[in-house]
Enzyme design. Structure first.
Site, PDB file in Angstrom:
ATOM      1  N   ASN A   1      -4.957   5.939  -1.817  1.00  0.00           N
ATOM      2  CA  ASN A   1      -4.455   6.314  -0.498  1.00  0.00           C
ATOM      3  C   ASN A   1      -3.882   7.728  -0.490  1.00  0.00           C
ATOM      4  O   ASN A   1      -3.869   8.389   0.541  1.00  0.00           O
ATOM      5  CB  ASN A   1      -3.383   5.322  -0.035  1.00  0.00           C
ATOM      6  CG  ASN A   1      -4.007   4.021   0.420  1.00  0.00           C
ATOM      7  OD1 ASN A   1      -5.220   3.944   0.626  1.00  0.00           O
ATOM      8  ND2 ASN A   1      -3.199   2.989   0.564  1.00  0.00           N
ATOM      9  N   GLU A  30      -6.594  -1.313  -7.815  1.00  0.00           N
ATOM     10  CA  GLU A  30      -5.755  -0.257  -8.369  1.00  0.00           C
ATOM     11  C   GLU A  30      -4.504  -0.945  -8.926  1.00  0.00           C
ATOM     12  O   GLU A  30      -3.757  -1.562  -8.164  1.00  0.00           O
ATOM     13  CB  GLU A  30      -5.399   0.686  -7.216  1.00  0.00           C
ATOM     14  CG  GLU A  30      -4.813   1.992  -7.603  1.00  0.00           C
ATOM     15  CD  GLU A  30      -4.587   2.903  -6.378  1.00  0.00           C
ATOM     16  OE1 GLU A  30      -4.538   4.119  -6.573  1.00  0.00           O
ATOM     17  OE2 GLU A  30      -4.441   2.404  -5.256  1.00  0.00           O
ATOM     18  N   SER A  48       0.821  -1.213   0.000  1.00  0.00           N
ATOM     19  CA  SER A  48       0.000   0.000   0.000  1.00  0.00           C
ATOM     20  C   SER A  48       0.848   1.253   0.000  1.00  0.00           C
ATOM     21  O   SER A  48       0.343   2.328  -0.308  1.00  0.00           O
ATOM     22  CB  SER A  48      -0.977   0.019   1.179  1.00  0.00           C
ATOM     23  OG  SER A  48      -0.668  -0.899   2.159  1.00  0.00           O
ATOM     24  N   HIS A  74      -3.008  -3.354  -6.224  1.00  0.00           N
ATOM     25  CA  HIS A  74      -3.393  -2.909  -4.888  1.00  0.00           C
ATOM     26  C   HIS A  74      -4.868  -3.229  -4.642  1.00  0.00           C
ATOM     27  O   HIS A  74      -5.751  -2.551  -5.150  1.00  0.00           O
ATOM     28  CB  HIS A  74      -3.116  -1.398  -4.771  1.00  0.00           C
ATOM     29  CG  HIS A  74      -3.394  -0.835  -3.416  1.00  0.00           C
ATOM     30  ND1 HIS A  74      -3.824   0.446  -3.218  1.00  0.00           N
ATOM     31  CD2 HIS A  74      -3.309  -1.389  -2.194  1.00  0.00           C
ATOM     32  CE1 HIS A  74      -3.987   0.653  -1.930  1.00  0.00           C
ATOM     33  NE2 HIS A  74      -3.685  -0.444  -1.291  1.00  0.00           N
TER      34      HIS A  74
HETATM   35  P1  NAD Z   1      -0.370  -9.659   7.394  1.00  0.00           P
HETATM   36  O1  NAD Z   1       0.621  -9.350   8.459  1.00  0.00           O
HETATM   37  O2  NAD Z   1      -1.743 -10.091   7.788  1.00  0.00           O
HETATM   38  O3  NAD Z   1       0.218 -10.799   6.446  1.00  0.00           O
HETATM   39  C1  NAD Z   1       1.530 -10.830   5.989  1.00  0.00           C
HETATM   40  C2  NAD Z   1       1.917 -12.302   5.840  1.00  0.00           C
HETATM   41  O4  NAD Z   1       3.131 -12.377   5.137  1.00  0.00           O
HETATM   42  C3  NAD Z   1       2.130 -13.012   7.174  1.00  0.00           C
HETATM   43  O5  NAD Z   1       1.312 -14.164   7.235  1.00  0.00           O
HETATM   44  C4  NAD Z   1       3.605 -13.367   7.147  1.00  0.00           C
HETATM   45  O6  NAD Z   1       3.893 -14.579   7.816  1.00  0.00           O
HETATM   46  C5  NAD Z   1       3.857 -13.472   5.665  1.00  0.00           C
HETATM   47  N1  NAD Z   1       5.266 -13.382   5.326  1.00  0.00           N
HETATM   48  C6  NAD Z   1       6.209 -12.572   5.829  1.00  0.00           C
HETATM   49  N2  NAD Z   1       7.399 -12.822   5.225  1.00  0.00           N
HETATM   50  C7  NAD Z   1       7.192 -13.815   4.322  1.00  0.00           C
HETATM   51  C8  NAD Z   1       8.016 -14.490   3.392  1.00  0.00           C
HETATM   52  N3  NAD Z   1       9.307 -14.210   3.286  1.00  0.00           N
HETATM   53  N4  NAD Z   1       7.449 -15.445   2.607  1.00  0.00           N
HETATM   54  C9  NAD Z   1       6.155 -15.736   2.712  1.00  0.00           C
HETATM   55  N5  NAD Z   1       5.324 -15.122   3.588  1.00  0.00           N
HETATM   56  C10 NAD Z   1       5.832 -14.172   4.376  1.00  0.00           C
HETATM   57  O7  NAD Z   1      -0.418  -8.365   6.464  1.00  0.00           O
HETATM   58  P2  NAD Z   1      -1.562  -7.910   5.453  1.00  0.00           P
HETATM   59  O8  NAD Z   1      -2.456  -6.964   6.145  1.00  0.00           O
HETATM   60  O9  NAD Z   1      -2.135  -9.087   4.793  1.00  0.00           O
HETATM   61  O10 NAD Z   1      -0.718  -7.042   4.406  1.00  0.00           O
HETATM   62  C11 NAD Z   1       0.087  -7.636   3.435  1.00  0.00           C
HETATM   63  C12 NAD Z   1       0.443  -6.628   2.373  1.00  0.00           C
HETATM   64  O11 NAD Z   1      -0.755  -6.079   1.831  1.00  0.00           O
HETATM   65  C13 NAD Z   1       1.254  -5.459   2.847  1.00  0.00           C
HETATM   66  O12 NAD Z   1       2.158  -5.090   1.842  1.00  0.00           O
HETATM   67  C14 NAD Z   1       0.216  -4.361   3.053  1.00  0.00           C
HETATM   68  O13 NAD Z   1       0.754  -3.078   2.921  1.00  0.00           O
HETATM   69  C15 NAD Z   1      -0.725  -4.661   1.921  1.00  0.00           C
HETATM   70  N6  NAD Z   1      -2.103  -4.167   2.091  1.00  0.00           N
HETATM   71  C16 NAD Z   1      -2.739  -4.316   3.273  1.00  0.00           C
HETATM   72  C17 NAD Z   1      -4.039  -3.859   3.394  1.00  0.00           C
HETATM   73  C18 NAD Z   1      -4.787  -4.028   4.687  1.00  0.00           C
HETATM   74  O14 NAD Z   1      -5.823  -3.380   4.864  1.00  0.00           O
HETATM   75  N7  NAD Z   1      -4.354  -4.884   5.574  1.00  0.00           N
HETATM   76  C19 NAD Z   1      -4.674  -3.236   2.320  1.00  0.00           C
HETATM   77  C20 NAD Z   1      -4.001  -3.120   1.105  1.00  0.00           C
HETATM   78  C21 NAD Z   1      -2.712  -3.589   1.009  1.00  0.00           C
END
Ligand code: NAD
Length: 600
Positions: free
Chosen positions: A387, A349, A316, A337
């Site tokens: 965003n 996006e 994000s 995104h």
């Molecule tokens: P999260 O913490 O729920 O999940 C991240 C996952 O990635 C975890 O399960 C972790 O174990 C795993 N991980 C970490 N390192 C790893 C690796 N080397 N190999 C495989 N898996 C690995 O986070 P999230 O909220 O799902 O966010 C993930 C991404 O999505 C981020 O980049 C975030 O910015 C983006 N995002 C989040 C949202 C939101 O509202 N949560 C919205 C849009 C985008």
């Protein structure tokens, strides 16, 4: 659906799997089979919801469910029966309960139902959408005679078709329809270029967290095999459970059969070591929001996938070009995104860098559409588009807290403006820690005009996380249900517990104008392709009021000159934060608009 009509009544036959909709209007409800309760009918009219044929048969809206193979025979048979004067078959299973007799079959009961429907509608729409109320008026008129009902129906329809709200909603309809045909690729001069997309036969998802599981679930729903990878078995298991929750909800709502649900679940496999990634055409990474972690997974996965494979990031905040630095094939790296929760939010996006290949963009866009998303393509810049315009809006809400506005007053003002949730509630929803971190990123990218509010900083430092931590600006119960404002948050804020009234129009003007000004800046900087994408992105990505059409339609409706004037006034009182963007200033000077009259 196949209708067999004699004069009156009608027999409606439906294929078991179709969805049926009901068109509002006095005539419509009057002609419903009497077994259909007024409340069920009004619910369909007011929400525009479709019902599945089976449900329609249950509530009496449809008389018979017919297999396609014998539809014609049955239709002809029914027509003959009706022609010979047979009574309409009523196969409705709906019982005539005391309640339906009381509410549906006498004028007093009907007026209660109509009044309740009106109150509910006003509560939901806050008076911004006139058509549902007009539909109720038309239904009520129908009770005073068929002809009168039809006449009122026609008159009200004519009025509603011409309202500004109708124009904005029609605009959004055509804008999303046009996006469905758009490959997302532009020539240097901005003209759309049709580029064929590649088939995505198999998808890889990195990170089985909240977003990764959501993406895997919507892909499975669309029939695409998915490999879901995380770093530990427990996390993979949690991710698969997340997928199951999303898919199971559809089973519970009977949107899919048990067989379809099982098939979809079988499409998702978990791994901790990239097994099964050798044949993936597209990999979407949703690992932790840290550049180093993103770089590691890009390198690892790129070594395994075919050369044509696309690596997409769901980041994000991190620029896509920065993520692509770790790639040996940066032209095959793109941003996808998704918004949370992935299965509910309609927007995707897609973010392209100057190096992204055209076929990569076209494939990412086509894939998003296959998942049922409305897709806009934007250029790589901090916060991308959605965003980026949300950031100053949320920040100004924090600034209002800094100067002593009350939490509920800010939220109420923006709900009245038409947003689905207020900005402070949104902060609690997103997570105060996440909001705090992105505040720092935006400050670094855009300087002091986006310096985080003291209030947000203070609550984050106090360890409040928002809804997920059950402690934020509002109270939350054990299951995370929102309650009233938590007064214990006020002593943390710069002006303490002393709150003073800030007029609602002031709040609305400050927050809405800072957002639309940022949207115009994104257009000026070439981040979005045009006002249409900016409007669709804001409405579907952050719930900008649909009846206002989007930020650019809102600027047009208000008049760029008036927007600039209000911005100047705000800038005078809050130096550095409301400088009108050059594009708006120029448009105000020349008397221009974003949309020509012929664009609606
Ligand atoms: P999260 O913490 O729920 O999940 C991240 C996952 O990635 C975890 O399960 C972790 O174990 C795993 N991980 C970490 N390192 C790893 C690796 N080397 N190999 C495989 N898996 C690995 O986070 P999230 O909220 O799902 O966010 C993930 C991404 O999505 C981020 O980049 C975030 O910015 C983006 N995002 C989040 C949202 C939101 O509202 N949560 C919205 C849009 C985008």
């Amino acid at each position: 659906a196949w209708r067999v009509c004699t004069e009156h009544p009608k027999t409606v036959l439906a294929l078991p799997e179709v969805q049926l909709g009901l068109i509002p209007g006095a005539g419509g409800t009057q002609r419903l089979p009497r077994a259909v309760g007024q409340q069920a009918a009004l619910d369909m009219i007011l929400t525009g919801k479709n019902v599945r044929a089976r449900k329609a048969a249950q509530i009496g809206l449809v008389h018979d469910l017919v297999h396609p193979a014998i539809l014609r025979d049955i239709a002809v048979q029914r027509a003959r029966e009706l022609g010979a004067g047979a009574k309409r078959r009523n196969t409705s299973a709906r019982a005539r309960t005391a309640r339906t007799l009381l509410l549906d079959d006498n004028p007093f009961g009907r007026s209660i139902v109509l009044r309740q429907a009106r109150e509910m509608t006003l509560k939901k729409t806050r008076g911004h959408y006139p058509a549902p109320l007009a539909a109720l008026e038309a239904v009520a008129a129908g009770y005073h005679g068929r002809e009168h009902g039809f006449a009122e129906d026609a008159r009200l329809f004519g009025e509603m078709a011409e309202t500004p709200v109708s124009k904005e909603l029609i605009f959004l309809f055509f804008a999303t329809t046009a996006l469905k045909k758009d490959s997302g690729v532009r020539a240097d001069d901005g003209t759309p270029v049709p580029v064929p997309a590649h088939d995505v036969v198999s998808l890889g998802v990195l990170g089985a967290g909240f977003m990764g599981a959501g993406i895997a679930a919507v892909a499975a729903q669309a029939g695409i095999p998915v490999r879901l990878k995380d770093s530990g078995l427990e996390r993979v298991g949690k991710g698969l459970a997340g997928v199951r929750d999303v898919l199971h909800e559809r089973l519970q709502k009977r949107q899919v059969t048990r067989q379809q649900y099982d098939d979809q679940m079988l499409l998702v496999g978990g791994t901790i070591d990239y097994t099964g990634f050798g044949g993936t055409d597209l990999v979407i990474e949703a690992v932790f929001e840290e550049v180093a972690v993103k770089h590691t997974v890009v390198r690892e996965v790129e070594a395994l996938v075919p050369a044509h494979a696309i690596i997409a990031s769901n980041t994000s905040t991190i620029p896509i070009a920065r993520i692509a630095e770790a790639s040996a094939r940066p032209e095959r790296v793109i941003g996808m995104h998704f918004f949370s929760p992935v299965h509910k939010m309609p927007l995707l996006e897609v973010i392209v860098t100057p190096r992204t290949a055209a076929d990569v963009t076209a494939t990412a866009v086509a894939f998003g559409k296959r998942l049922g998303k409305t897709v806009i393509v934007v250029n790589d810049a901090p916060g991308f588009y959605v965003n980026r315009i949300l950031a100053p809006y949320i920040n100004e809400a924090g600034r209002l807290l800094d100067i002593g506005a009350a939490i509920e007053a800010i939220d109420r003002a923006m709900l009245e403006f038409g947003f689905p949730v207020g900005p402070i509630t949104l902060l609690d929803e997103v997570g105060l820690d996440i909001a705090g971190k992105s505040g720092v990123i935006f400050h670094a990218a855009f300087g002091d005009r986006l310096a985080p509010s003291q209030s947000l900083r203070a609550v984050v430092e106090a360890g409040r996380l928002g809804r997920k931590g059950k402690s934020g600006f509002y109270h939350y119960d054990e299951v995370g249900k929102k309650g009233d404002v938590d007064p214990s948050v006020y002593p943390l804020l710069p002006t303490g517990s002393q709150r003073h009234d800030v007029p609602i129009v002031e709040i609305q003007r400050q927050l809405s104008l800072v957002m639309v000004n940022e949207a115009a800046r994104c257009l000026e900087e070439g981040i979005i392709h045009g006002p249409r994408d900016g409007d669709v992105g804001a409405v579907f990505g952050i719930g900008f009021p649909a009846f206002r059409g989007g930020p650019f339609r809102y600027i047009d409706a208000t008049g760029p000159a008036s927007v600039v004037q209000h911005l100047e006034d705000l800038e005078f009182r809050n130096p550095g934060r409301f400088v009108a963007c050059e594009l708006l200033v120029q448009m105000a000077r020349k008397g221009e608009r974003f949309y020509k009259a012929r664009d609606l």
